[in-house]
Design an enzyme around this catalytic site. Structure first.
Site, PDB file in Angstrom:
ATOM      1  N   LYS A  91      -9.303   1.005  -5.628  1.00 27.20           N
ATOM      2  CA  LYS A  91     -10.048   0.580  -4.434  1.00 27.20           C
ATOM      3  C   LYS A  91     -10.915   1.733  -3.923  1.00 27.20           C
ATOM      4  O   LYS A  91     -10.627   2.896  -4.230  1.00 27.20           O
ATOM      5  CB  LYS A  91      -9.071   0.105  -3.354  1.00 27.20           C
ATOM      6  CG  LYS A  91      -8.021   1.147  -2.920  1.00 27.20           C
ATOM      7  CD  LYS A  91      -6.968   0.516  -2.036  1.00 27.20           C
ATOM      8  CE  LYS A  91      -6.010   1.577  -1.512  1.00 27.20           C
ATOM      9  NZ  LYS A  91      -4.900   0.996  -0.723  1.00 27.20           N
ATOM     10  N   HIS A  92     -12.018   1.427  -3.210  1.00 26.74           N
ATOM     11  CA  HIS A  92     -12.516   0.163  -2.692  1.00 26.74           C
ATOM     12  C   HIS A  92     -13.943  -0.004  -3.208  1.00 26.74           C
ATOM     13  O   HIS A  92     -14.815   0.761  -2.803  1.00 26.74           O
ATOM     14  CB  HIS A  92     -12.537   0.145  -1.183  1.00 26.74           C
ATOM     15  CG  HIS A  92     -11.256   0.553  -0.524  1.00 26.74           C
ATOM     16  ND1 HIS A  92     -10.856   1.882  -0.385  1.00 26.74           N
ATOM     17  CD2 HIS A  92     -10.265  -0.197   0.034  1.00 26.74           C
ATOM     18  CE1 HIS A  92      -9.701   1.935   0.257  1.00 26.74           C
ATOM     19  NE2 HIS A  92      -9.307   0.696   0.531  1.00 26.74           N
ATOM     20  N   ARG A 118      -7.047  10.624   1.601  1.00 25.04           N
ATOM     21  CA  ARG A 118      -6.635   9.563   0.678  1.00 25.04           C
ATOM     22  C   ARG A 118      -7.388   9.672  -0.646  1.00 25.04           C
ATOM     23  O   ARG A 118      -6.923   9.150  -1.664  1.00 25.04           O
ATOM     24  CB  ARG A 118      -6.894   8.187   1.294  1.00 25.04           C
ATOM     25  CG  ARG A 118      -6.129   7.916   2.572  1.00 25.04           C
ATOM     26  CD  ARG A 118      -6.653   6.654   3.253  1.00 25.04           C
ATOM     27  NE  ARG A 118      -6.421   5.472   2.450  1.00 25.04           N
ATOM     28  CZ  ARG A 118      -6.988   4.281   2.688  1.00 25.04           C
ATOM     29  NH1 ARG A 118      -7.868   4.152   3.678  1.00 25.04           N
ATOM     30  NH2 ARG A 118      -6.715   3.251   1.916  1.00 25.04           N
ATOM     31  N   ASP A 170       0.859  -1.181   0.000  1.00 17.84           N
ATOM     32  CA  ASP A 170       0.000   0.000   0.000  1.00 17.84           C
ATOM     33  C   ASP A 170       0.890   1.224   0.000  1.00 17.84           C
ATOM     34  O   ASP A 170       1.405   1.632   1.048  1.00 17.84           O
ATOM     35  CB  ASP A 170      -0.870   0.034   1.264  1.00 17.84           C
ATOM     36  CG  ASP A 170      -2.079  -0.878   1.183  1.00 17.84           C
ATOM     37  OD1 ASP A 170      -2.958  -0.605   0.356  1.00 17.84           O
ATOM     38  OD2 ASP A 170      -2.139  -1.845   1.960  1.00 17.84           O
ATOM     39  N   HIS A 212     -11.588  -0.811   9.201  1.00 17.86           N
ATOM     40  CA  HIS A 212     -10.587  -1.511  10.006  1.00 17.86           C
ATOM     41  C   HIS A 212     -11.138  -1.847  11.389  1.00 17.86           C
ATOM     42  O   HIS A 212     -10.668  -2.783  12.040  1.00 17.86           O
ATOM     43  CB  HIS A 212      -9.324  -0.652  10.168  1.00 17.86           C
ATOM     44  CG  HIS A 212      -8.540  -0.509   8.906  1.00 17.86           C
ATOM     45  ND1 HIS A 212      -8.811   0.461   7.974  1.00 17.86           N
ATOM     46  CD2 HIS A 212      -7.489  -1.214   8.420  1.00 17.86           C
ATOM     47  CE1 HIS A 212      -7.970   0.352   6.960  1.00 17.86           C
ATOM     48  NE2 HIS A 212      -7.150  -0.660   7.205  1.00 17.86           N
ATOM     49  N   ARG A 270       3.852   2.597   3.166  1.00 15.07           N
ATOM     50  CA  ARG A 270       4.658   1.619   3.914  1.00 15.07           C
ATOM     51  C   ARG A 270       6.152   1.872   3.738  1.00 15.07           C
ATOM     52  O   ARG A 270       6.953   1.451   4.557  1.00 15.07           O
ATOM     53  CB  ARG A 270       4.330   0.200   3.471  1.00 15.07           C
ATOM     54  CG  ARG A 270       2.846  -0.114   3.346  1.00 15.07           C
ATOM     55  CD  ARG A 270       2.052   0.198   4.587  1.00 15.07           C
ATOM     56  NE  ARG A 270       0.665  -0.219   4.447  1.00 15.07           N
ATOM     57  CZ  ARG A 270      -0.310   0.157   5.246  1.00 15.07           C
ATOM     58  NH1 ARG A 270      -0.062   0.994   6.255  1.00 15.07           N
ATOM     59  NH2 ARG A 270      -1.548  -0.259   5.048  1.00 15.07           N
ATOM     60  N   ASP A 272     -10.237  -6.793   0.242  1.00 19.11           N
ATOM     61  CA  ASP A 272      -9.442  -6.076   1.232  1.00 19.11           C
ATOM     62  C   ASP A 272      -9.028  -7.090   2.296  1.00 19.11           C
ATOM     63  O   ASP A 272      -9.430  -8.262   2.267  1.00 19.11           O
ATOM     64  CB  ASP A 272     -10.257  -4.925   1.826  1.00 19.11           C
ATOM     65  CG  ASP A 272      -9.384  -3.773   2.323  1.00 19.11           C
ATOM     66  OD1 ASP A 272      -8.172  -3.993   2.547  1.00 19.11           O
ATOM     67  OD2 ASP A 272      -9.913  -2.662   2.498  1.00 19.11           O
TER      68      ASP A 272
END
Length: 360
Positions: free
Chosen positions: A169-170, A139, A70, A182, A78, A253
């Site tokens: 996504k998503h 985002r 990601d 999450h 990351r 996901d």
């Protein structure tokens, strides 16, 4: 190909540390391996990421495995310095045209490819129609459907021309939600007419641009399915292929996110996701026992008919076609080693990031 190896190609696994554990090597030898997703916990330095990527693609560890990450920019990145630190995607939506988005994606692809990453879970195609959305926020490229689609398609084309597969996504859209998947299951209260007019627009644009993968959302859309999150819904996932004409992969996901995991184990959710139409499933905590259990559950589901052979054949064809498209002509590891030193965090990329920051 033996059933267990076909099933293995469906899994995007993960590891806890910075080297390939023996347990994952054993799992890959038995099942093959679809891919491995890297997180901050797996990253120490560019050369270490390259070494890890080469090890994950090594003989006996898949044909070859995707090395995915990601790397959106902003808070979802990351790979940190000395990689270029990118501002959030929202900055691109404030630029006057798509040129900056294209330069960003070209630079991002160069850095990812130089360290062996072959798939980026980007761009975000959710439209920020709820400004208080805790999961998406900056985002998102834009609050406007057409603008999101235009920029998303530009990023897809530039990433993929740079040799890195993109994943929009998503689906069917996480932009108008008020909780983070999450942590819990978000609710999307729109009907199909609104979804087609608004939420689906960027996905259509990305698909028209040839996006390699689309990732599903762990959101509940009662107008389409009153009981199952989109990722697990046979009423939602197939629309990507039938209604929107997506020819690439459909990926779930992370099945260990609480929107799904609060009710189903990763193994149970994986069976439901693949049966619904997903071609790959993500299990991201690094728990190798959970990944092994997921693979065994998928094998049993095919043997019992819960997942049809036709559904597995469709997934297998899509996997083979997409891997051939992006993984067949990778440069050798030695060449990539030279590349990262010239590319990662270079001055030209820093200038692109600085230009993005002017739109913050």
């Amino acid at each position: 190909m033996p059933l267990r190896r076909r099933i293995g190609a469906l899994l995007f696994g993960s590891i806890a540390g910075r080297t390939v554990p023996a347990e994952l090597q054993a799992l890959a030898r038995e099942f093959d391996l679809g891919g491995v997703t890297l997180f901050a916990r797996n990253v120490e330095a560019p050369e270490q990421v390259l070494d890890l990527a080469v090890a994950l693609e090594a003989p006996g560890l898949g044909a070859p495995a995707w090395v995915s990450v990601d790397q959106e920019g902003g808070r979802v990145a990351r790979l940190r310095a000395p990689f270029t630190v990118w501002p959030p995607a929202a900055t691109l939506g404030r630029a006057p045209d798509t040129a900056l988005a294209e330069r960003f994606a070209q630079a991002l692809a160069a850095e990812l490819r130089a360290v062996g990453v072959t798939l980026d879970f980007a761009p975000v195609l959710d439209i920020l129609t709820n400004a208080a959305n805790p999961a998406i926020g900056d985002r998102a490229l834009s609050h406007d459907a057409a603008r999101t689609g235009e920029l998303g398609a530009a990023i897809v084309r530039a990433l993929q021309e740079g040799g890195v597969a993109a994943c929009g996504k998503h689906f069917p859209g996480h932009g108008d939600t008020s909780v983070d998947s999450h942590l819990e299951l978000p609710l999307v209260e729109h009907g199909l007419d609104r979804l087609v007019r608004v939420e689906f627009v960027p996905f259509r644009a990305a698909i028209a641009a040839g996006v390699a993968c689309v990732m599903t959302a762990h959101v509940l859309v009662p107008a389409l399915d009153e009981s199952r999150p989109a990722t697990l819904s046979p009423a939602i996932v197939p629309r990507l292929k039938t209604d929107l004409g997506h020819q690439g992969l459909v990926l779930s996901d992370d099945l260990e996110m609480q929107a799904v995991a609060a009710r189903w184990s990763p193994a149970e959710a994986a069976v439901m996701a693949v049966a619904a139409g997903c071609d790959g499933v993500l299990v991201c905590s690094g728990n190798l026992d959970a990944q092994a259990a997921t693979l065994e559950a998928l094998v049993k589901a095919v043997e019992s008919g819960v997942i049809s052979h036709a559904r597995l054949d469709d997934a297998t064809r899509r996997i083979a076609r997409t891997k051939a498209r992006f993984l067949a002509n990778r440069p050798p590891a030695r060449e990539r080693t030279r590349q990262w030193r010239q590319v990662v965090g270079c001055e030209a990329h820093q200038l692109v990031a600085a230009e993005m920051a002017t739109f913050a």
